[in-house]
Design an enzyme around this catalytic site. Sequence first.
Site, short mmCIF file in Angstrom:
data_model
loop_
_atom_site.label_atom_id
_atom_site.label_comp_id
_atom_site.label_asym_id
_atom_site.label_seq_id
_atom_site.Cartn_x
_atom_site.Cartn_y
_atom_site.Cartn_z
N SER A 137 -29.62 -21.92 -28.12
CA SER A 137 -30.40 -21.84 -27.06
C SER A 137 -30.11 -22.87 -26.12
O SER A 137 -29.58 -24.39 -26.34
CB SER A 137 -31.47 -21.63 -27.20
OG SER A 137 -32.72 -21.92 -26.20
N TYR A 150 -38.54 -25.00 -31.30
CA TYR A 150 -37.88 -24.26 -31.59
C TYR A 150 -36.63 -25.04 -30.73
O TYR A 150 -35.46 -24.12 -31.82
CB TYR A 150 -38.06 -23.03 -29.96
CG TYR A 150 -37.17 -22.14 -29.64
CD1 TYR A 150 -36.49 -20.90 -30.34
CD2 TYR A 150 -36.42 -22.65 -28.45
CE1 TYR A 150 -35.58 -20.27 -30.41
CE2 TYR A 150 -35.76 -21.41 -28.36
CZ TYR A 150 -35.15 -20.19 -29.09
OH TYR A 150 -33.97 -19.41 -28.89
#
Length: 239
Positions: A137, A150
């Site tokens: 990501s 995350y």
Amino acid sequence: MNIKGKVAIVTGASSGIGEATARLLSEKGASVALVARSKEILEKISGDLPNSKVFPANMSDFGQVRDMVKEVKKAFGSVDILINCAGRGYHVPVLSIDPVKYHELFDLDVLGPLVAMQEVVPIMKKEGGGSIINISSGTSLMAIPGIGAYSSAKRALNAISLTAASELEEDNIKVSVVYPYITKTNFHKNLIGGGEWDMDESDDLPEFDEPEIVAKKILEAVETGAKEVYVHDWMKGRK
């Protein structure tokens, strides 16, 4: 790597980036093993893709991951490509991180891909090489309030991937990390712990990407073997 005729495992293939990638690989002539928890959705997708088969598995259950790879090898005879797309987010401030939920996140986003890698590498070594693509990501390159859990998990995945890339280079196994930007999927509606990430394209952000944009970058990673592939050039240099 030339995609045509190769066998590819795609996790998280029931929607979003995983589904778009599975469709693109099939279009390029690969046989595709579709992996996700939802058998019915995978079967519907498989109906559109020649030379595809369905392998339901929960990627946070390591026994299921190992069994899935064995079944793919049995069904197709080899595994040339592994695309680790399955994952979820967990977006809360650092002081609100629940260790149990963080553990759940880590199992799915880091350890599931790791176990899958460990299972496919012996197969790839016997075949003379292969390609492993781990979907990270863009947030793993930044420090953004509210998504520390995350982004830290994805940073761990980055480190494992880049280390494996060096360790497996002599075996002609290419390991790549792909860094997507915000993508138009249901990812932000399926966060661990419930809730949604409150953001949209009006928040002074660049236009969000369609999953097909990321799928093309994943294909680029398979074809070139590059260790890191950024969906957008402006993401480079943010480490």
